[in-house]
Enzyme design. Structure first.
Site, PDB file in Angstrom:
ATOM      1  N   ASN A   9       6.822   8.541   3.452  1.00  0.00           N
ATOM      2  CA  ASN A   9       6.881   7.185   3.999  1.00  0.00           C
ATOM      3  C   ASN A   9       5.737   6.387   3.382  1.00  0.00           C
ATOM      4  OD1 ASN A   9       7.110   4.888   5.479  1.00  0.00           O
ATOM      5  ND2 ASN A   9       6.538   5.795   7.453  1.00  0.00           N
ATOM      6  N   TRP A  10       6.086   5.592   2.378  1.00  0.00           N
ATOM      7  CA  TRP A  10       5.049   4.830   1.654  1.00  0.00           C
ATOM      8  C   TRP A  10       4.534   3.650   2.471  1.00  0.00           C
ATOM      9  CZ3 TRP A  10       7.047   4.142  -4.117  1.00  0.00           C
ATOM     10  CH2 TRP A  10       7.035   5.393  -4.744  1.00  0.00           C
ATOM     11  N   LYS A  11       5.237   3.272   3.514  1.00  0.00           N
ATOM     12  CA  LYS A  11       4.850   2.113   4.339  1.00  0.00           C
ATOM     13  C   LYS A  11       4.643   0.863   3.458  1.00  0.00           C
ATOM     14  CE  LYS A  11       2.890   5.311   7.648  1.00  0.00           C
ATOM     15  NZ  LYS A  11       1.996   5.539   8.748  1.00  0.00           N
ATOM     16  N   HIS A  93      10.484   4.351  13.972  1.00  0.00           N
ATOM     17  CA  HIS A  93       9.094   4.713  13.657  1.00  0.00           C
ATOM     18  C   HIS A  93       8.160   4.023  14.663  1.00  0.00           C
ATOM     19  CE1 HIS A  93       5.280   5.131  11.589  1.00  0.00           C
ATOM     20  NE2 HIS A  93       5.842   6.111  10.913  1.00  0.00           N
ATOM     21  N   GLU A  95       5.438   2.610  14.305  1.00  0.00           N
ATOM     22  CA  GLU A  95       4.882   1.331  13.851  1.00  0.00           C
ATOM     23  C   GLU A  95       5.914   0.202  13.983  1.00  0.00           C
ATOM     24  OE1 GLU A  95       3.425   2.746  10.077  1.00  0.00           O
ATOM     25  OE2 GLU A  95       1.855   3.865  11.112  1.00  0.00           O
ATOM     26  N   GLU A 163       6.980  12.835  15.765  1.00  0.00           N
ATOM     27  CA  GLU A 163       5.711  12.276  15.313  1.00  0.00           C
ATOM     28  C   GLU A 163       4.888  11.819  16.513  1.00  0.00           C
ATOM     29  OE1 GLU A 163       5.775  10.810  11.037  1.00  0.00           O
ATOM     30  OE2 GLU A 163       6.430   9.152  12.274  1.00  0.00           O
ATOM     31  N   GLY A 169      -1.706   8.438  11.158  1.00  0.00           N
ATOM     32  CA  GLY A 169      -2.526   7.385  10.543  1.00  0.00           C
ATOM     33  C   GLY A 169      -4.023   7.658  10.527  1.00  0.00           C
ATOM     34  N   SER A 211      -0.362  13.088  10.064  1.00  0.00           N
ATOM     35  CA  SER A 211      -1.526  13.627   9.354  1.00  0.00           C
ATOM     36  C   SER A 211      -1.235  14.926   8.608  1.00  0.00           C
ATOM     37  CB  SER A 211      -2.702  13.830  10.326  1.00  0.00           C
ATOM     38  OG  SER A 211      -3.110  12.593  10.865  1.00  0.00           O
ATOM     39  N   GLY A 232       2.984  10.446   5.592  1.00  0.00           N
ATOM     40  CA  GLY A 232       2.535   9.073   5.353  1.00  0.00           C
ATOM     41  C   GLY A 232       1.482   9.024   4.268  1.00  0.00           C
TER      42      GLY A 232
HETATM   43  C1  PEP Z   1       3.843   8.286   9.580  1.00  0.00           C
HETATM   44  O1  PEP Z   1       3.393   7.183   9.883  1.00  0.00           O
HETATM   45  O2  PEP Z   1       5.076   8.495   9.609  1.00  0.00           O
HETATM   46  C2  PEP Z   1       2.922   9.343   9.192  1.00  0.00           C
HETATM   47  C3  PEP Z   1       3.327  10.568   9.289  1.00  0.00           C
HETATM   48  O3  PEP Z   1       1.688   8.935   8.748  1.00  0.00           O
HETATM   49  P1  PEP Z   1       0.435   9.863   8.348  1.00  0.00           P
HETATM   50  O4  PEP Z   1       0.978  11.045   7.563  1.00  0.00           O
HETATM   51  O5  PEP Z   1      -0.422   8.989   7.502  1.00  0.00           O
HETATM   52  O6  PEP Z   1      -0.215  10.297   9.614  1.00  0.00           O
END
Ligand code: PEP
Length: 252
Positions: A9-11, A93, A95, A163, A169, A211, A232
């Site tokens: 997930n490049w966001k 998601h 976010e 998640e 994040g 993470s 992420g």
């Molecule tokens: C996400 O937001 O889907 C995610 C898994 O982010 P991160 O790996 O940066 O915690």
């Protein structure tokens, strides 16, 4: 052999088309050679047409809208992305939930995305892990609301990403543990079985996200028995992401 599904997930990254192509090319070199891993790159929609899906390497959108067409400024429909060689979409998601996607909206988005033939990566997860199990009610309610009145024939197009928000994040305290993830995945499958039946529920992939990095990926895949990972920050570093892909291939 059960193939692992690793989703990037490049966001809101990277900064330019050139960087998007470079990142994709670095991942492609590894992803297309791995027999036991399917990789999905969920890039910002503007970059998706620049990235060509390959054997074992798929494209995903980070959101799609609930209406097919019409006066909806700024929205992208699932039909539009499906016709642009995109096979997956992330919905629900945390976010997107934080910026206004209610359970009812997620349900509407899911209905249309599935009808248009996309595979949906449905994200669920609690804000806090309490000690009396309230978080399990939250996960159950998110699943039930998202899947409300969706015919069970669509179960083959569903992927669940567990998640926990507290693990996602920069501000995350830590990742979850493989042991706890395994418990959550069993619980999620039980809830899913009420929707689509026991046997189909067992075939729905349940991924871990929050993470994930080069160090903890193996634990979730092996001890946690995750069907895959949603990644992420670590997906923006091709060296770390490719390491995760290789680890998944070795453990599949
Ligand atoms: C996400 O937001 O889907 C995610 C898994 O982010 P991160 O790996 O940066 O915690």
């Amino acid at each position: 052999m059960k193939t692992k599904l690793i989703v990037a997930n490049w966001k809101l990254n990277p900064d330019s088309p050139r960087e998007a192509r470079e990142l994709f090319t670095s991942v492609k070199r590894v992803a297309t050679k791995l027999r036991k891993v399917e990789t999905v790159i969920c890039a910002p929609v503007i970059f998706l047409p620049l990235l060509k899906p390959q054997q074992k390497l798929f494209l995903g959108a980070q959101d799609t809208f609930w209406a097919r067409e019409g006066a909806w400024t700024g929205q992208i429909s699932p039909g539009m992305v499906r016709k642009s060689s995109v096979q997956y979409v992330i919905l629900g998601h945390s976010e997107k939930r934080a910026t206004g996607d209610s359970d009812a909206i997620i349900n509407q988005k899911l209905k249309l995305a599935l009808a248009e033939g996309l595979r949906v990566i449905l994200c669920v997860g609690e804000k806090e892990r309490d000690t009396h199990g309230e978080y399990l009610n939250i996960i159950r309610e998110q699943l039930n609301a998202a899947l409300l009145k969706i015919p069970k024939k669509f179960s083959a197009q569903i992927v669940i990403a567990y998640e926990p928000i507290w693990a996602i994040g920069e501000q995350a305290r830590s990742s979850d543990t493989p042991h706890d993830f395994l418990q959550q995945a069993i619980f999620i499958r039980k809830v899913l079985s009420h929707w689509c039946g026991h046997a189909p529920a067992l075939t729905i992939p349940v991924l871990y996200g929050g993470s994930v990095d080069g160090k903890n990926a193996a634990g979730f895949l092996q001890e946690g028995q995750a069907d895959g990972l949603l990644v992420g920050r670590s997906s923006l570093r091709s060296d770390i992401f490719n390491q995760i892909l290789k680890t998944a291939n070795a453990l599949a």
